[in-house]
Each structure stands twice: as C-alpha cells, then as structure tokens.
Design an enzyme around this catalytic site. Structure first.
Site, PDB file in Angstrom:
ATOM      1  N   GLY A 127      -3.346  -1.151   1.619  1.00  0.00           N
ATOM      2  CA  GLY A 127      -3.352   0.104   2.363  1.00  0.00           C
ATOM      3  C   GLY A 127      -2.046   0.860   2.381  1.00  0.00           C
ATOM      4  O   GLY A 127      -1.957   1.919   3.005  1.00  0.00           O
ATOM      5  N   GLY A 146      -7.349  -0.647  -1.109  1.00  0.00           N
ATOM      6  CA  GLY A 146      -8.234   0.437  -1.491  1.00  0.00           C
ATOM      7  C   GLY A 146      -8.633   1.368  -0.371  1.00  0.00           C
ATOM      8  O   GLY A 146      -9.465   2.254  -0.567  1.00  0.00           O
ATOM      9  N   GLY A 171      -1.205  -0.154  -4.464  1.00  0.00           N
ATOM     10  CA  GLY A 171      -2.310  -0.078  -5.405  1.00  0.00           C
ATOM     11  C   GLY A 171      -2.827   1.326  -5.568  1.00  0.00           C
ATOM     12  O   GLY A 171      -2.232   2.180  -6.229  1.00  0.00           O
ATOM     13  N   SER A 172      -3.954   1.592  -4.898  1.00  0.00           N
ATOM     14  CA  SER A 172      -4.613   2.888  -5.029  1.00  0.00           C
ATOM     15  C   SER A 172      -3.742   4.031  -4.528  1.00  0.00           C
ATOM     16  O   SER A 172      -3.917   5.182  -4.940  1.00  0.00           O
ATOM     17  CB  SER A 172      -5.926   2.856  -4.247  1.00  0.00           C
ATOM     18  OG  SER A 172      -6.667   1.696  -4.531  1.00  0.00           O
ATOM     19  N   ASP A 223      -0.096  -1.312  -8.886  1.00  0.00           N
ATOM     20  CA  ASP A 223      -1.336  -1.478  -9.638  1.00  0.00           C
ATOM     21  C   ASP A 223      -1.435  -0.409 -10.718  1.00  0.00           C
ATOM     22  O   ASP A 223      -1.217   0.782 -10.441  1.00  0.00           O
ATOM     23  CB  ASP A 223      -2.553  -1.337  -8.717  1.00  0.00           C
ATOM     24  CG  ASP A 223      -2.746  -2.535  -7.805  1.00  0.00           C
ATOM     25  OD1 ASP A 223      -1.980  -3.507  -7.920  1.00  0.00           O
ATOM     26  OD2 ASP A 223      -3.680  -2.494  -6.973  1.00  0.00           O
ATOM     27  N   LYS A 269      -4.910 -10.283 -11.824  1.00  0.00           N
ATOM     28  CA  LYS A 269      -5.696 -10.933 -10.776  1.00  0.00           C
ATOM     29  C   LYS A 269      -6.754 -11.862 -11.364  1.00  0.00           C
ATOM     30  O   LYS A 269      -7.405 -11.535 -12.360  1.00  0.00           O
ATOM     31  CB  LYS A 269      -6.391  -9.892  -9.899  1.00  0.00           C
ATOM     32  CG  LYS A 269      -5.450  -9.045  -9.055  1.00  0.00           C
ATOM     33  CD  LYS A 269      -6.240  -8.076  -8.178  1.00  0.00           C
ATOM     34  CE  LYS A 269      -5.324  -7.143  -7.396  1.00  0.00           C
ATOM     35  NZ  LYS A 269      -4.545  -7.849  -6.368  1.00  0.00           N
ATOM     36  N   ARG A 319       2.499  -8.881  11.317  1.00  0.00           N
ATOM     37  CA  ARG A 319       2.896  -9.157  12.704  1.00  0.00           C
ATOM     38  C   ARG A 319       2.366 -10.517  13.161  1.00  0.00           C
ATOM     39  O   ARG A 319       3.031 -11.226  13.929  1.00  0.00           O
ATOM     40  CB  ARG A 319       2.412  -8.052  13.635  1.00  0.00           C
ATOM     41  CG  ARG A 319       3.244  -6.770  13.552  1.00  0.00           C
ATOM     42  CD  ARG A 319       2.968  -5.858  14.740  1.00  0.00           C
ATOM     43  NE  ARG A 319       3.722  -4.618  14.685  1.00  0.00           N
ATOM     44  CZ  ARG A 319       4.978  -4.467  15.099  1.00  0.00           C
ATOM     45  NH1 ARG A 319       5.645  -5.527  15.573  1.00  0.00           N
ATOM     46  NH2 ARG A 319       5.576  -3.294  15.033  1.00  0.00           N
TER      47      ARG A 319
END
EC number: 4.3.3.6
Length: 313
Positions: free
Chosen positions: A232, A171, A253-254, A42, A99, A183
C-alpha cells in the site's frame, strides 16, 4: 530500525539445520542487509526495470502483473515466466527479486536456478500450500517473507527467511495495514524488552515462536534480520512514514507504475526514504508528482477486498 547506516544487524547464528546444499544463513542475512535504506520496486517489463534503476532503486521485483492488476483480474496468481525474469535481469545491474507461491518449493527451485538474487515467498500470489511454508534453509538464495506480528516474523526466520517485510495489503494504494503490522511488531518488541527470562519463555510459547529467536530479539531490541515495509505504499510521505516507524527500507509495487508520472514518483520515493526525517525535503520531493494511484478504501463496507495478508500465518 532505520538508522544513519553506522549500526548493523546482528546475524542469527542458531542451529538452523542447514543442509550441505544451502548457503550459510549468515551470508544470506548479510546479502539482505546490503539493501538497508533502499527502495525495492515492482516491475513488469525491462523498460520499467530501467526506470526503477535510474530512479535509484536498490533492487527490483520482477512480476508479470503488479498486485493491483492481480486484484482486478483475479484468477490464480503464479510465479512469473522465467523468460521475463531473465529479460529483466539482463536489463539492469541492480539485484532482481521474484515471487514464489507460499509452499511452492519447485517455483523457488526454478527461481534459484535462473539466478534471481532474492526469492519472495509471497502471500500476494495464490497459495500453493495452505499448511506449510518453504523450508528456506535448503536454498542458497536469500528469501523474503511477510509478517503481521512478531510471532509470524520469527517463525519465518526460523524457516530461513533472511529478510522480513510487513504484509500490508498490496495493490490497494492504502498504507493502513502496513502501518498496523509494523506497529504490531515494534510494540511486541518493546513489550518483550521489559520481560524477565521466565516471562520470555512463556511469551515465546504464546506467540508460537522459537525461544532462542525471541531471546535474541529481546537482546537486540529489534528483529535479527532486516525488516522492510510493504503493502500500500503509494507516496513519498507513505515511504517516509514507514521509515520513521522503524523500517529498514520500503517495497513499492502498484504505487509507482499505476501513477501519473512513474519515473518522477519513483525518484521522489527514493529521496523520501533517504531523507525520511527531513520534512522540508519531503515537501519538495512530494510536489508536482501528478496523480497518485486511485487506491482502495479498506474501511468502506460497500467494497469487498480480499485480504492477501490473511492468506497464511
């Protein structure tokens, strides 16, 4: 699903009802497959996009706000400004994703018109339609969609998704939900492979997925399109974990640009995805990275966290 790169994903060739204006589904799946073994990052500025490309990212996701900022600032999260996306496209040579809100076919049309390489119909943005997803078969551009389980993945593929990713919880800097989702998909596929044809028919009805796609997944022993991890992932170890669990690549991302040294962490995560099965290399690339993003403990009852992943199924 992660491999040495010598195998390929069989292309779903079912009757998708493709219109004359849409690209061949097999072509779109092939374009998504070209990203296997890579990291998609990102970015919110052309400078960040260049950092990602120099670090070895296979593509970038052009955003106005990374998911951590969307969580912190609230409000309605929409498609990014087309001008920003164009600026990012001009700054790099690797593919650029953007997005669109779930169900917002006009945002997707705009993104296709400005030449993005892939569209992510994303639960991270505010829902535009809480009952319908975009009919992705009507577009030439390949689409990425999120899932939490096998049924959700196959429903998105029937709609025309050329890449599936875990939803995770973007995030948060917390990989627990992404692990749970991958999983779940892998466990469902393992169970499916042991079923006879009558059981497969009943199972397809139970998970509300197209029978032909369920049967193809059983025969392949994997999803018919590439599956990336997302939500995450914040450290090289997180990225390697998702690859070891069977993903074909990773979205970050973050976790990069909310860390102490984004350029160093970006390179480390790319190396971790490449060498995900070598603990010695993983230890080396994980050293001296500076502070990771603080993250959110999703199991803390004192903290209310909106679950992006639950926004649609």
């Amino acid at each position: 699903m992660a491999s040495d790169g010598t195998d390929v994903v069989a292309l779903y060739g079912g009757a998708n009802g493709l219109s004359h204006k849409s690209g061949s589904f097999s072509v779109k799946v092939g374009l998504a497959q070209m990203l296997r073994g890579g990291v998609i990052m990102d970015v919110v500025t052309p400078e960040q996009a260049r950092i990602a490309e120099e670090a070895g990212a296979c593509a970038v996701m052009a955003l106005e706000r990374v998911p951590a900022d969307i969580r912190a600032q609230g409000g309605v999260a929409r498609m990014s400004d087309p001008g920003l996306i164009r600026d990012i496209k001009r700054s790099v040579t690797i593919p650029v994703m953007a997005k669109a809100r779930i169900g917002h076919l006009v945002e997707a049309q705009i993104l296709e018109a400005i030449g993005v390489d892939y569209v992510d119909e994303s639960e991270v943005l505010t829902l535009a339609d809480d009952a319908h997803h975009i009919n992705k078969n009507n577009f030439r551009v390949p689409f990425v969609c999120g899932c939490r389980d096998l049924g959700e993945a196959l429903r998105r593929i029937r709609e025309g998704a050329a890449m599936i990713r875990t939803k995770g919880e973007a995030g948060t800097g917390n990989v627990v939900e992404a692990v749970r989702h991958v999983r779940s998909v892998m466990g469902d596929i393992r169970a499916l492979r042991s079923m006879d044809d009558d059981e497969v028919f009943s199972y397809a009805k139970r998970i509300a997925a197209p029978y032909d796609l369920v049967m193809q997944t059983k025969q392949l022993g994997r999803l018919p399109v590439v599956q990336f991890a997302a939500g995450g992932v914040a450290t090289p170890a997180d990225a390697a974990l998702m690859m070891q669990l069977g993903c074909d690549g990773v979205f970050v991302g973050s976790g990069i640009f909310k860390s102490g040294d984004p350029a160093l962490r970006a390179r480390a995560i790319v190396q971790a995805v490449t060498h995900y099965s070598d603990p010695k290399i993983l230890a080396e690339v994980s050293s001296g990275l500076g502070e990771a993003m603080v993250g959110i403990n999703l199991s803390d009852p004192k903290i209310h966290v909106e679950r992006f992943a639950a926004r649609s199924d």
